[in-house]
Design an enzyme around this catalytic site. Structure first.
Site, mmCIF file in Angstrom:
data_model
loop_
_atom_site.group_PDB
_atom_site.id
_atom_site.type_symbol
_atom_site.label_atom_id
_atom_site.label_comp_id
_atom_site.label_asym_id
_atom_site.label_seq_id
_atom_site.Cartn_x
_atom_site.Cartn_y
_atom_site.Cartn_z
ATOM 1 N N TYR A 1 0.835 -1.205 0.000
ATOM 2 C CA TYR A 1 0.000 0.000 0.000
ATOM 3 C C TYR A 1 0.872 1.258 0.000
ATOM 4 O O TYR A 1 0.646 2.184 -0.776
ATOM 5 C CB TYR A 1 -0.921 -0.049 1.222
ATOM 6 C CG TYR A 1 -1.743 1.188 1.462
ATOM 7 C CD1 TYR A 1 -2.867 1.474 0.693
ATOM 8 C CD2 TYR A 1 -1.421 2.060 2.496
ATOM 9 C CE1 TYR A 1 -3.633 2.608 0.941
ATOM 10 C CE2 TYR A 1 -2.188 3.192 2.756
ATOM 11 C CZ TYR A 1 -3.290 3.457 1.970
ATOM 12 O OH TYR A 1 -4.055 4.573 2.228
ATOM 13 N N ASP B 1 -11.021 9.523 6.176
ATOM 14 C CA ASP B 1 -9.712 10.176 6.110
ATOM 15 C C ASP B 1 -9.912 11.673 5.895
ATOM 16 O O ASP B 1 -10.249 12.081 4.786
ATOM 17 C CB ASP B 1 -8.912 9.574 4.964
ATOM 18 C CG ASP B 1 -7.485 10.085 4.876
ATOM 19 O OD1 ASP B 1 -7.153 11.079 5.539
ATOM 20 O OD2 ASP B 1 -6.694 9.492 4.117
#
Length: 127
Positions: free
Chosen positions: A18, A42
């Site tokens: 990632y 987020d």
């Protein structure tokens, strides 16, 4: 299901991939980490993106930016990972660095089912 040591290693490997994709990968590659019905928040307290289409929209904001990303620390426990990283993004002459702490929950297939990123404006540095 793999034993806990193998599972922890698989999750750590996924987090490292990632970070590598955040560094120089595409939006579709980032979305591929997530389960179809995953949630992404987020930063925490902001909008919760539900499902891969919404998650794709979230990551599309960084698609055209030059990025440099490095993992600072990682902890894996059970089906979850908490990690801190540094992400520097540049657009033309404007650059900024953010240092979030993310928590990801993984399903039995190794897909992210929930991601929360902990950061605020005080964690952003204009370069």
């Amino acid at each position: 299901m793999p034993d806990s040591t193998d599972r922890a290693q698989a999750i750590a490997d996924t987090v490292n991939r990632y970070i590598a994709v955040l560094n120089d990968g595409g939006v579709d590659e980032l979305v591929d980490f997530y389960a179809d019905d995953a949630t992404l928040e987020d930063p925490v307290g902001g909008e919760v993106h539900i499902g891969t289409q919404a998650i794709r929209g979230f990551y599309s904001a960084i698609a055209g930016l030059e990025r440099a990303c490095e993992l600072v620390s990682l902890r894996v426990s059970g089906n979850e990972a908490a990690f801190q990283f540094r992400l520097t993004m540049t657009a033309g002459e404007n650059a900024m660095r953010v240092e979030p702490i993310e928590v990801m929950v993984f399903d039995d297939r190794g897909k992210v089912t929930a991601m929360k990123a902990y950061w605020s404006a005080t964690d952003v540095t204009r370069l």
